[in-house]
Design a protein around this motif. Structure first.
Motif, PDB file in Angstrom:
ATOM      1  N   ALA A  34       0.839  -1.207   0.000  1.00  0.00           N
ATOM      2  CA  ALA A  34       0.000   0.000   0.000  1.00  0.00           C
ATOM      3  C   ALA A  34       0.870   1.253   0.000  1.00  0.00           C
ATOM      4  N   GLN A  35       1.951   1.214   0.787  1.00  0.00           N
ATOM      5  CA  GLN A  35       2.850   2.382   0.839  1.00  0.00           C
ATOM      6  C   GLN A  35       3.535   2.598  -0.516  1.00  0.00           C
ATOM      7  N   SER A  77       2.296   1.675  -3.452  1.00  0.00           N
ATOM      8  CA  SER A  77       1.278   2.180  -4.392  1.00  0.00           C
ATOM      9  C   SER A  77       1.005   3.657  -4.171  1.00  0.00           C
TER      10      SER A  77
END
Ligand code: PEP
Length: 243
Positions: free
Chosen positions: A126-127, A129
């Motif tokens: 997530a980081q 992305s």
């Protein structure tokens, strides 16, 4: 001279399989760093004695000996024959909620006990992305600023291990690794640690090890699953010896 190969055995193996693997690596004259589970340290320590292999633990308590049920102190690990210790592996950061403040205490305790920590850093999927990979890794390294300069130099290495690549079979590409290692090196230089080895970890196997090791900014590999078998670990170490 070759590059470094470190094997994190995680919560795997038993006394006989750990002994046999370490003894076979020792017989081959390997210089890998082995990180067995705590209970496998005595048998592995015996197997690596007199060899070029180094022994490390996967974690340590942030406290000195005392009333800390279930914990293992740095002094106990040194007494068991460890020279090294992992700090901040993603399975501790994310699986056990260990934050930078706790990891700093662990680094301090490791050094006080005479152990050389291997600090693991890396961003989640997530980081990445969200475009935050560089910022996250810099933040995890900047924690070292809180250690005295002499203490910082007691680290044995840093490992860049993107969380999304660990145990997933999807390693970071050579280009991603090269970019992140250059970035980590730049941050380490600001801390007076420009010479510290930076290892890559995340789904390394005999098929991709050569390409990853060919990156100039990669000083070695931290291997999980592929470090549990003699054939695969030896093949990765052969690639590192040639790199
Ligand atoms: C690790 O646990 O540090 C690791 C890199 O695991 P794997 O090689 O299995 O992805």
């Amino acid at each position: 001279m070759g590059k470094i190969v470190a094997a994190n055995w995680k919560m795997n193996l038993r006394r006989e399989s750990a002994r046999a693997l370490a003894a076979a690596l020792a017989a081959q004259g390997r210089r890998c760093w082995l990180f067995p589970a705590h209970v496998l340290l005595p048998v592995t320590a015996q197997a690596v004695q007199g060899s070029s292999l180094k022994l490390g633990a996967q974690d340590l308590s942030p406290s000195e000996d005392g009333a800390f049920t279930g914990d293992v102190s740095g002094e106990m690990l040194a007494d068991a024959g460890c020279e090294l210790v992992l700090v901040g592996h993603s399975e501790r950061r994310h699986g056990h909620g260990e934050d930078d403040a706790l990891l700093l205490r662990k680094l301090q305790r490791a050094m006080a006990a005479g152990l050389k920590p291997l600090l693991c850093v890396g961003e989640t999927a997530a980081q990445r992305s969200a475009g935050q990979a560089r910022e996250v890794v810099a933040g995890q390294l900047i924690v070292l600023e809180k250690l005295e300069t002499a203490r910082r130099r007691g680290l044995c290495a840093v490992a860049y291990e993107p969380v999304w690549a660990i145990g997933t079979g999807a390693n970071a590409t050579a280009a991603q690794v090269q970019e992140m290692h250059r970035h980590a090196r730049a941050v380490l230089e600001t801390l007076g640690l420009g010479a510290l080895p930076v290892l890559y970890g995340g789904s390394v196997n005999p098929a991709n090890a050569g390409e990853l090791l060919a990156c100039p900014a990669v000083d070695g590999l931290l291997v999980g699953g592929a470090g549990l078998k003699l054939d695969s670990l030896s093949a990765i170490d052969d690639a590192a010896l040639k790199a």
